[in-house]
Design an enzyme around this catalytic site. Structure first.
Site, short mmCIF file in Angstrom:
data_model
loop_
_atom_site.label_atom_id
_atom_site.label_comp_id
_atom_site.label_asym_id
_atom_site.label_seq_id
_atom_site.Cartn_x
_atom_site.Cartn_y
_atom_site.Cartn_z
CG ASP A 51 -1.83 1.18 1.29
OD1 ASP A 51 -2.84 1.17 0.56
OD2 ASP A 51 -1.53 2.15 2.03
CE1 TYR A 56 0.72 7.57 2.87
CE2 TYR A 56 1.03 5.31 2.17
CZ TYR A 56 0.28 6.27 2.79
OH TYR A 56 -0.92 5.91 3.37
CE LYS A 85 -3.72 4.67 0.51
NZ LYS A 85 -2.31 4.49 0.91
CG HIS A 117 -4.34 9.65 0.41
ND1 HIS A 117 -2.98 9.55 0.27
CD2 HIS A 117 -4.60 9.17 1.66
CE1 HIS A 117 -2.44 9.03 1.37
NE2 HIS A 117 -3.41 8.80 2.23
#
Ligand code: NAP
Length: 291
Positions: A51, A56, A85, A117
């Site tokens: 994920d 990130y 996302k 997201h």
């Protein structure tokens, strides 16, 4: 759960594809070496899902680590399930560009699951009336890439029941997944029934309460009684309710520990004891005020 599935067990999505019950969370996992080490440990322990997210900033490291490591385990791209996302900064008219950027960062022909997201838009007030229009525009971009086969499944994250209802009224393709915070202190009863109603897979994030729940006394007592670790108990509590999980760790031993969920069962009394901790507590961001 009547059966004891292995760590590669999966749940069906409304697209017809299967999504693994266990995935490696990667928030705060960054840098080629750290990502490579975590992905190596995860593949060895049986994880087949990962994920990531644009925010990130690890999509490129994840893609590279998988290209390097899949052959070591006799696996190919088709054997793993990749989620990423759309960042809140790309919500609205930049959504197509944002999703294509994720594909290019991962250096993959397709992403298995791509989520919006967050229901809001970066730089706008949560109460701003631009948010519904931006969500609709993002969803239309994801639908277009789904039609082209570049996003195999599309879904949302951090949506409230009101956001889900809005999406179901306006979408051409319904969401396959809703990913939200879920653990014994946040049982999300209403959102789970919304997902059941719309045939959307409910997926948990922050199952360990960002690590804080492993010292919760009820959790440690249940763990001691069943000779498991607190993290395993928290994750088992979710999968025993058929909820897929995404524990994050950068530590290879913990990555292995977090995958050992499928050879034990929590008693009804232990399940109830953990669920009784529900108090609506959020360790992460709270979308409830996003217009
Ligand atoms: P989490 O998985 O609940 O907890 C991670 C923390 O627990 C880390 O500090 C980790 O430290 C520690 N930990 C991991 N395994 C452990 C174990 N066996 N024993 C003790 N401590 C342990 O938190 P999360 O990262 O917030 O959530 C998981 C994933 O869900 C994320 O990584 C991300 O992929 C996703 N997520 C999505 C959203 C969203 O908005 N969609 C929001 C949050 C999270 P070490 O790394 O040092 O082991």
């Amino acid at each position: 759960m009547s059966s004891s599935p292995s760590s590669t067990s999966s749940v069906p999505l409304n697209t017809g594809v299967q999504m693994p019950v266990l995935g490696l969370g990667t928030y705060k996992l960054r840098g080629p070496e750290d990502v490579h080490r975590a992905v190596d440990a995860a593949l060895a322990a049986g994880y087949r899902a990962f994920d990531s997210a644009a925010v990130y900033k690890n999509e490129a490291d994840l893609g590279r680590a998988l290209r390097e490591l899949l052959p070591k385990y006799g696996l190919t791209r088709q054997d793993v399930f990749i989620t990423s996302k759309l960042g809140p900064k790309d919500q609205g008219d930049k959504a197509m560009e944002g999703a294509l950027h994720s594909l290019s960062q991962l250096d993959m022909d397709y992403i298995d699951l791509y989520l919006i997201h967050w229901p809001g838009t970066q730089g706008q007030l949560v109460t701003d009336t631009c948010n519904p229009g931006n969500r609709a525009q993002s969803w239309a971009a994801l639908e277009e890439l789904h039609d082209k086969g570049q996003l195999k499944a599309i879904g949302v994250s951090n949506y409230t029941p009101a956001h889900m209802s809005e999406l179901m009224q306006t979408c051409r393709i319904p969401p396959a997944v809703l990913q939200v915070e879920f653990h014994p202190r946040l049982c999300q009863t209403e959102l789970r029934s919304v997902c059941d109603k719309y045939a959307v897979c409910f997926q948990a994030y922050s199952s360990l309460g960002k690590g804080e729940l492993v010292t919760e006394p009820s959790v440690t007592e249940v763990a001691k009684n069943c000779a498991r670790t607190p993290a395993q108990v928290l994750l088992r509590w979710a999968v025993q309710q058929h909820v897929p999980v995404l524990p994050k760790s950068s530590n290879p031993d913990r990555i292995t520990e977090n995958a050992e969920l499928f050879d034990f069962t929590l008693s009804d009394a232990d399940m109830d004891r953990l669920s009784a901790l529900d108090c609506g507590h959020k360790y992460c961001w709270d979308p409830s005020e996003v217009a």
